[in-house]
Design a protein around this motif. Structure first.
Motif, PDB file in Angstrom:
ATOM      1  N   ARG A  15      -4.531  12.874   6.359  1.00 10.35           N
ATOM      2  CA  ARG A  15      -4.808  11.590   7.004  1.00 10.35           C
ATOM      3  C   ARG A  15      -6.027  11.671   7.907  1.00 10.35           C
ATOM      4  O   ARG A  15      -6.789  10.709   8.015  1.00 10.35           O
ATOM      5  N   ARG A  53      -9.053  11.155   5.828  1.00 12.48           N
ATOM      6  CA  ARG A  53      -9.200   9.742   5.472  1.00 12.48           C
ATOM      7  C   ARG A  53      -9.759   8.935   6.636  1.00 12.48           C
ATOM      8  O   ARG A  53     -10.588   8.037   6.456  1.00 12.48           O
ATOM      9  N   ALA A  92     -11.774   3.557   7.050  1.00 16.60           N
ATOM     10  CA  ALA A  92     -10.608   2.940   6.411  1.00 16.60           C
ATOM     11  C   ALA A  92     -10.558   1.471   6.764  1.00 16.60           C
ATOM     12  O   ALA A  92     -10.948   1.061   7.863  1.00 16.60           O
ATOM     13  N   ARG A 124      -1.501   1.778   7.201  1.00 21.57           N
ATOM     14  CA  ARG A 124      -0.708   2.645   6.328  1.00 21.57           C
ATOM     15  C   ARG A 124      -0.723   4.080   6.852  1.00 21.57           C
ATOM     16  O   ARG A 124       0.325   4.733   6.928  1.00 21.57           O
ATOM     17  N   ASP A 155      -5.472   0.105   5.296  1.00 21.50           N
ATOM     18  CA  ASP A 155      -5.403   1.557   5.155  1.00 21.50           C
ATOM     19  C   ASP A 155      -5.105   2.218   6.494  1.00 21.50           C
ATOM     20  O   ASP A 155      -4.356   3.193   6.587  1.00 21.50           O
ATOM     21  N   ALA A 177       0.823  -1.210   0.000  1.00 24.08           N
ATOM     22  CA  ALA A 177       0.000   0.000   0.000  1.00 24.08           C
ATOM     23  C   ALA A 177       0.856   1.258   0.000  1.00 24.08           C
ATOM     24  O   ALA A 177       0.431   2.316  -0.480  1.00 24.08           O
TER      25      ALA A 177
END
Length: 280
Positions: free
Chosen positions: A199, A202, A207, A214, A211, A32
């Protein structure tokens, strides 16, 4: 905004509370982040050769285990992070005292002298003259511990002063801007703030586990990149508003969002989440 993450950082960041890393998860997160399987395999091989990990099994079914010595070295300084956020929150006021350290280590102990200088800078000290460094923080125990470890404590002098002047300049804030590279520190935090904003969006959108990991790894890498060279000067010595405070507050919001799924996160991120408890 992309974040440059060393492969080694990914491996160390995914260590669970029991000291293990599942290879399958490692490869998924690395993929990723745009890393190849070969890149991960070579990194794991180097870490094993360095004695930092052992491996049980093969390929994606393998389990990596971090050695106790490597775990101690890799753990973040939680008290340092707590102090950072306490100071940002105005709970650690500067008393106006400058703490100075001078050393005159002989040439015969040059490696120890260089190591002591590096440690003093790492602790946030700024050079005044050759062998003379200053900090606004009570850092004597840190420096003494390092000097003792290096065997050069008899060559180190400690002193404090409430009246520091360079030429005719005695304003604490002006002295700080002259002694420390605040523009460079601010630039690193500007980037950290932008990374954290992206972030955080997100995280609020939801997520997957991969994810989530990550995002956590990217935040940890950028946070370290910004904070390690930061002398963490008291707010009274910094331009206001200070971007470092804003960036770290954004990161704390990210840790908070990640904390709602802490059962899915490795040990490192639980430590970060607990360290910013001061903001709640």
């Amino acid at each position: 905004m992309d974040v440059e993450v060393p492969t080694r950082t990914v491996v160390e960041a995914l260590v669970r509370v029991d000291g293990t890393v599942e290879a399958g998860e490692l490869y998924e997160v690395a993929d990723a982040l745009g890393m190849s399987d070969q890149q991960v395999r070579l990194c794991v091989k180097r870490l094993v050769a360095e004695g930092k990990f052992t491996v049980d099994g093969r390929g994606r079914r393998a389990v990596l285990k971090m050695t106790p010595q490597a775990r101690r070295a890799a753990e973040p300084d939680v008290e340092f992070v707590r102090f950072m956020y306490r100071q940002d929150a105005g709970e650690a006021q500067w008393d106006g005292v400058w703490h100075l350290v001078a050393f005159a280590v002989p040439e015969s102990q040059r490696p120890a002298r260089d190591a002591l200088r590096d440690a003093i800078v790492r602790f946030g000290g700024a050079p005044l003259h050759g062998g003379l460094y200053v900090s606004p923080h009570d850092w004597e125990d840190l420096v003494e511990g390092e000097a003792t470890h290096l065997g050069v404590l008899p060559s180190v002098t400690f002193l404090t002063s409430a009246d520091l002047r360079i030429g005719r300049e005695r304003s604490p804030a002006a002295l700080a801007s002259r002694l420390w590279p605040l523009d460079e520190v601010a630039a690193r935090h500007e980037r950290l703030a932008e990374v954290a904003r992206v972030r955080l969006r997100r995280l609020t959108e939801g997520a997957s586990r991969t994810d989530l990991l990550r995002i956590a790894v990217e935040l940890a890498a950028e946070f370290t990149r910004a904070v390690e060279p930061d002398p963490l000067l008291p707010p009274v010595l910094l331009p206001q508003p200070w971007i470092g405070t804003q960036a770290r507050a954004l990161v704390a919001r990210c840790w908070d969002a990640l904390g709602t799924r802490s059962a899915e996160l490795p040990a490192l991120f639980r430590m970060y989440h607990d360290a910013v408890e001061v903001l709640r």
